[in-house]
Motif scaffolding. Structure first.
Motif, PDB file in Angstrom:
ATOM      1  N   GLU A 111       0.797  -1.226   0.000  1.00 22.09           N
ATOM      2  CA  GLU A 111       0.000   0.000   0.000  1.00 22.09           C
ATOM      3  C   GLU A 111       0.827   1.272   0.000  1.00 22.09           C
ATOM      4  O   GLU A 111       0.266   2.363  -0.068  1.00 22.09           O
ATOM      5  CB  GLU A 111      -0.934  -0.021   1.211  1.00 22.09           C
ATOM      6  N   GLY A 112       2.154   1.159   0.105  1.00 17.45           N
ATOM      7  CA  GLY A 112       2.999   2.346   0.106  1.00 17.45           C
ATOM      8  C   GLY A 112       2.864   3.169   1.370  1.00 17.45           C
ATOM      9  O   GLY A 112       2.669   4.380   1.308  1.00 17.45           O
ATOM     10  N   LEU A 113       2.959   2.531   2.513  1.00 21.10           N
ATOM     11  CA  LEU A 113       2.773   3.209   3.796  1.00 21.10           C
ATOM     12  C   LEU A 113       4.102   3.674   4.383  1.00 21.10           C
ATOM     13  O   LEU A 113       5.160   3.478   3.794  1.00 21.10           O
ATOM     14  CB  LEU A 113       2.089   2.249   4.782  1.00 21.10           C
ATOM     15  N   ARG A 114       4.021   4.267   5.568  1.00 20.26           N
ATOM     16  CA  ARG A 114       5.210   4.709   6.296  1.00 20.26           C
ATOM     17  C   ARG A 114       5.557   3.653   7.346  1.00 20.26           C
ATOM     18  O   ARG A 114       4.675   3.077   7.969  1.00 20.26           O
ATOM     19  CB  ARG A 114       4.951   6.039   6.983  1.00 20.26           C
ATOM     20  N   ASP A 115       6.864   3.435   7.560  1.00 23.27           N
ATOM     21  CA  ASP A 115       7.309   2.467   8.555  1.00 23.27           C
ATOM     22  C   ASP A 115       8.748   2.783   8.939  1.00 23.27           C
ATOM     23  O   ASP A 115       9.437   3.540   8.234  1.00 23.27           O
ATOM     24  CB  ASP A 115       7.215   1.049   7.990  1.00 23.27           C
ATOM     25  N   ARG A 116       9.192   2.183  10.006  1.00 21.60           N
ATOM     26  CA  ARG A 116      10.583   2.325  10.432  1.00 21.60           C
ATOM     27  C   ARG A 116      11.360   1.117   9.916  1.00 21.60           C
ATOM     28  O   ARG A 116      10.994  -0.020  10.209  1.00 21.60           O
ATOM     29  CB  ARG A 116      10.674   2.373  11.952  1.00 21.60           C
ATOM     30  N   PRO A 117      12.443   1.330   9.158  1.00 22.15           N
ATOM     31  CA  PRO A 117      13.190   0.193   8.628  1.00 22.15           C
ATOM     32  C   PRO A 117      13.844  -0.640   9.722  1.00 22.15           C
ATOM     33  O   PRO A 117      13.932  -1.864   9.604  1.00 22.15           O
ATOM     34  CB  PRO A 117      14.239   0.817   7.722  1.00 22.15           C
ATOM     35  N   VAL A 118      14.308  -0.006  10.775  1.00 20.79           N
ATOM     36  CA  VAL A 118      14.861  -0.683  11.948  1.00 20.79           C
ATOM     37  C   VAL A 118      14.329   0.049  13.173  1.00 20.79           C
ATOM     38  O   VAL A 118      13.936   1.215  13.088  1.00 20.79           O
ATOM     39  CB  VAL A 118      16.415  -0.679  11.945  1.00 20.79           C
ATOM     40  N   PRO A 119      14.306  -0.593  14.335  1.00 18.36           N
ATOM     41  CA  PRO A 119      13.820   0.099  15.530  1.00 18.36           C
ATOM     42  C   PRO A 119      14.616   1.374  15.806  1.00 18.36           C
ATOM     43  O   PRO A 119      15.817   1.449  15.551  1.00 18.36           O
ATOM     44  CB  PRO A 119      14.031  -0.931  16.644  1.00 18.36           C
ATOM     45  N   ASN A 120      13.929   2.368  16.309  1.00 18.37           N
ATOM     46  CA  ASN A 120      14.500   3.671  16.670  1.00 18.37           C
ATOM     47  C   ASN A 120      15.007   4.477  15.475  1.00 18.37           C
ATOM     48  O   ASN A 120      15.750   5.432  15.650  1.00 18.37           O
ATOM     49  CB  ASN A 120      15.621   3.519  17.708  1.00 18.37           C
ATOM     50  N   ALA A 121      14.644   4.105  14.275  1.00 14.51           N
ATOM     51  CA  ALA A 121      15.019   4.876  13.086  1.00 14.51           C
ATOM     52  C   ALA A 121      13.892   5.854  12.759  1.00 14.51           C
ATOM     53  O   ALA A 121      12.783   5.757  13.292  1.00 14.51           O
ATOM     54  CB  ALA A 121      15.271   3.954  11.903  1.00 14.51           C
ATOM     55  N   HIS A 122      14.177   6.790  11.895  1.00 13.00           N
ATOM     56  CA  HIS A 122      13.144   7.710  11.429  1.00 13.00           C
ATOM     57  C   HIS A 122      12.162   6.966  10.529  1.00 13.00           C
ATOM     58  O   HIS A 122      12.536   6.019   9.833  1.00 13.00           O
ATOM     59  CB  HIS A 122      13.766   8.869  10.644  1.00 13.00           C
ATOM     60  N   GLU A 123      10.918   7.420  10.528  1.00 12.22           N
ATOM     61  CA  GLU A 123       9.933   6.810   9.643  1.00 12.22           C
ATOM     62  C   GLU A 123      10.265   7.122   8.196  1.00 12.22           C
ATOM     63  O   GLU A 123      10.702   8.227   7.869  1.00 12.22           O
ATOM     64  CB  GLU A 123       8.534   7.315   9.967  1.00 12.22           C
ATOM     65  N   VAL A 124      10.031   6.155   7.351  1.00 11.61           N
ATOM     66  CA  VAL A 124      10.320   6.274   5.929  1.00 11.61           C
ATOM     67  C   VAL A 124       9.046   5.951   5.160  1.00 11.61           C
ATOM     68  O   VAL A 124       8.319   5.019   5.505  1.00 11.61           O
ATOM     69  CB  VAL A 124      11.441   5.284   5.509  1.00 11.61           C
ATOM     70  N   ARG A 125       8.747   6.713   4.128  1.00 19.86           N
ATOM     71  CA  ARG A 125       7.626   6.420   3.235  1.00 19.86           C
ATOM     72  C   ARG A 125       8.129   5.443   2.176  1.00 19.86           C
ATOM     73  O   ARG A 125       9.041   5.751   1.422  1.00 19.86           O
ATOM     74  CB  ARG A 125       7.120   7.704   2.590  1.00 19.86           C
TER      75      ARG A 125
END
Length: 152
Positions: A111-125
């Motif tokens: 769906e092309g959502l936002r998530d953190r690639p690793v814990p405590n990282a900035h959110e990425v679209r």
């Protein structure tokens, strides 16, 4: 009739499937689900969505190690295995989808959502990479499986 080809297939086949006994419908649904999983696996391996467009490539990582293996690594190579991409069927439905914790990862990409690639990282679209979907070939294959099953 609806413009959606899947709805057209459902309305056409619904009358025929209603005449089948539940065990026969379940057997047909399992067969359809397995075929759909196989086509989805092949499409994910080819890095293409249901319409045939290629997936948006990964962004280059800042500190990525160089090497031929790293450069050629295809996205979602483990997600397409039968361990995570499950197929099941009941008398009422055929289901193909991701299982377990990877379902969230797949949904973010689907769906092309936002998530953190690793814990405590900035959110990425994440860009939309539709791994699951129906192509025209899938619809034709479902119709063929229905004909084969009903002609027995």
């Amino acid at each position: 009739m609806s413009a959606d080809p899947l709805s057209q297939l459902e309305s056409w086949a619904g009358v025929l499937l209603a005449k089948l006994e539940p065990p026969a419908r379940r057997k047909l649904a399992v067969t359809i689900a397995r075929e759909l999983r196989r086509s989805q696996q092949q499409r994910i391996a080819a890095q293409r969505d249901a319409e045939g467009a290629p997936f948006v490539p990964r962004k280059p990582r800042l500190r990525e190690r160089s090497g031929a293996i790293r450069r050629r690594a295809a996205m979602f190579s483990k997600l397409r295995t039968a361990r995570w991409l499950r197929a099941s069927g009941t008398a009422d439905a055929a289901h193909v989808g991701f299982a377990g914790r990877v379902a969230r990862i797949a949904r973010v990409h689907q769906e092309g959502l936002r998530d953190r690639p690793v814990p405590n990282a900035h959110e990425v679209r994440y860009p939309r990479r539709a791994m699951l979907g129906f192509s025209d070939i899938d619809r034709e294959r479902i119709r063929d499986l229905l004909w084969i099953h009903l002609s027995r």
